[in-house]
Scaffold this motif. Structure first.
Motif, PDB file in Angstrom:
ATOM      1  N   GLU A 264     -13.776  44.722  62.702  1.00 39.22           N
ATOM      2  CA  GLU A 264     -12.782  45.795  62.820  1.00 39.22           C
ATOM      3  C   GLU A 264     -12.751  46.423  64.212  1.00 39.22           C
ATOM      4  O   GLU A 264     -11.670  46.573  64.791  1.00 39.22           O
ATOM      5  N   TYR A 267     -11.226  43.587  66.648  1.00 38.66           N
ATOM      6  CA  TYR A 267      -9.921  42.950  66.490  1.00 38.66           C
ATOM      7  C   TYR A 267      -8.816  43.832  65.924  1.00 38.66           C
ATOM      8  O   TYR A 267      -7.651  43.414  65.929  1.00 38.66           O
ATOM      9  N   ARG A 268      -9.118  45.024  65.410  1.00 36.69           N
ATOM     10  CA  ARG A 268      -8.088  45.738  64.637  1.00 36.69           C
ATOM     11  C   ARG A 268      -6.842  46.070  65.458  1.00 36.69           C
ATOM     12  O   ARG A 268      -5.737  46.134  64.901  1.00 36.69           O
ATOM     13  N   ASP A 269      -6.967  46.281  66.774  1.00 36.87           N
ATOM     14  CA  ASP A 269      -5.800  46.667  67.569  1.00 36.87           C
ATOM     15  C   ASP A 269      -4.912  45.480  67.913  1.00 36.87           C
ATOM     16  O   ASP A 269      -3.679  45.575  67.844  1.00 36.87           O
ATOM     17  N   ASP A 270      -5.534  44.342  68.301  1.00 36.27           N
ATOM     18  CA  ASP A 270      -4.751  43.211  68.809  1.00 36.27           C
ATOM     19  C   ASP A 270      -4.697  42.012  67.866  1.00 36.27           C
ATOM     20  O   ASP A 270      -3.702  41.282  67.863  1.00 36.27           O
ATOM     21  N   PRO A 272      -5.585  41.822  64.119  1.00 37.74           N
ATOM     22  CA  PRO A 272      -6.071  42.252  62.792  1.00 37.74           C
ATOM     23  C   PRO A 272      -6.215  41.102  61.807  1.00 37.74           C
ATOM     24  O   PRO A 272      -6.998  41.189  60.857  1.00 37.74           O
TER      25      PRO A 272
END
Length: 326
Positions: A264, A267-270, A272
């Protein structure tokens, strides 16, 4: 099972690899990697040789070990003229100074936050002096910050993490967040918040001086089903870990525990779509070296992530081994 074969022992072993071995030879099975099986020789701090299972040389080098560290945030409130500080703020500051009076005394003209900062430095000095070892020679308490890596870098940080698996013992540093609404507060409200933080920082410094590790770092997981097992004929500690948001891998893209709490933040911003659901893992640590020899995902796709067979350790390897021939 011995009395110490519990969470304390597992975490102590995970953070003690760097003091338990100087060299190691092992076979590493990695089902999802190419090649899937390699043989490796590692000699601290910076020598490594890796071959595939047929003896084809993949890596042979002596060089500088990678290093990384994590430092906690530390600050204090800006000095304010005496007459502008509300009584409740002054009360918090006074209480903070009382909490750290055994560690540092205010200097003329010094802001209370600066006194607390000096107290933190003294607390850390005392903590380092009294950092204790279990009878096995394992660190019972975490370091003040994640130490630099003392093994060579190969491919990525997963390699370093399995050889020095302190991310299984200690999570994110205990820090205080200002919050997103800081700028919207009035100056008087900001002073009040700063005074509350100064008091909490004073309490944290006092806890560190007492040797309370929870004031430094959070646990990265919950630990269950801890037991002694045999792993390729060697004694190991096995535990089931359920990761928490405080899991703090060396590198988010190559964690020992590949799942939600590593993915999380990474990777959550770019990306997911790359976030995996797994949070439960069965982990084995070699008792003699502290090396992480197996991780098995228990939820999500499941299965063995990697398995290492240690064949020997603390054997002196000649420099020629880490050239192109042997």
């Amino acid at each position: 099972m011995t009395e110490l074969a519990g969470e304390q022992q597992f975490r102590a072993l995970a953070r003690s690899s760097r003091r338990l071995w100087r060299s190691v030879r092992f076979v590493l099975h990695r089902p999802s990697w190419e090649p899937a099986v390699v043989v490796a020789w590692v000699q601290r701090p910076d020598q490594v040789r890796v071959e595939d299972i047929d003896g084809t040389l993949l890596v042979a080098e002596s060089g500088s070990a990678a290093s990384s560290s994590s430092s906690g945030l530390w600050g204090w409130c800006e000095e304010e003229p005496q007459q502008t500080i509300p009584p409740e703020v002054r009360a918090h500051q006074t209480q903070a100074l009382e909490v750290v009076a055994h560690l540092a005394q205010p200097q003329p003209g010094e802001d209370p936050g600066q006194t607390v900062w000096r107290a933190r430095q003294e607390a850390e000095r005392r903590y380092q002096e009294q950092r204790s070892l279990l009878p096995q020679g394992w660190f019972a308490q975490p370091p003040l910050e994640r130490p630099g890596d003392a093994v060579p870098f190969v491919e990525n940080y997963h390699w370093i993490a399995l050889l020095e698996p302190d991310e299984l013992a200690d999570g994110t540093p205990v820090e205080q967040e200002r919050g997103d609404d800081w700028a919207s507060l009035t100056r008087e409200e900001q002073l009040g918040k700063e005074a509350e933080w100064t008091l909490r920082e004073a309490e944290q410094a006092a806890a560190i001086a007492r040797g309370d590790a929870s004031a430094l770092v959070a646990a990265p997981a919950r630990y269950e089903q801890i037991r002694q097992v045999q792993h390729y004929g060697r004694s190991a500690l096995e535990a089931e870990l359920s990761t928490l948001p405080t899991y703090n891998p060396r590198c988010g893209c190559c964690p020992l525990l590949p799942g939600r709490h590593a993915d999380e933040p990474e990777y959550r911003d770019d990306y997911p779509e790359r976030i995996r659901d797994a949070v439960r893992f069965r982990v084995r640590l070699d008792r003699a070296t502290g090396i992480c020899v197996q991780v098995e995902t228990l939820d999500g796709p499941g299965g063995i992530d990697f398995c290492a067979e240690i064949q020997e350790h603390d054997v002196h390897y000649p420099p020629e081994l880490f050239g192109t021939r042997r």
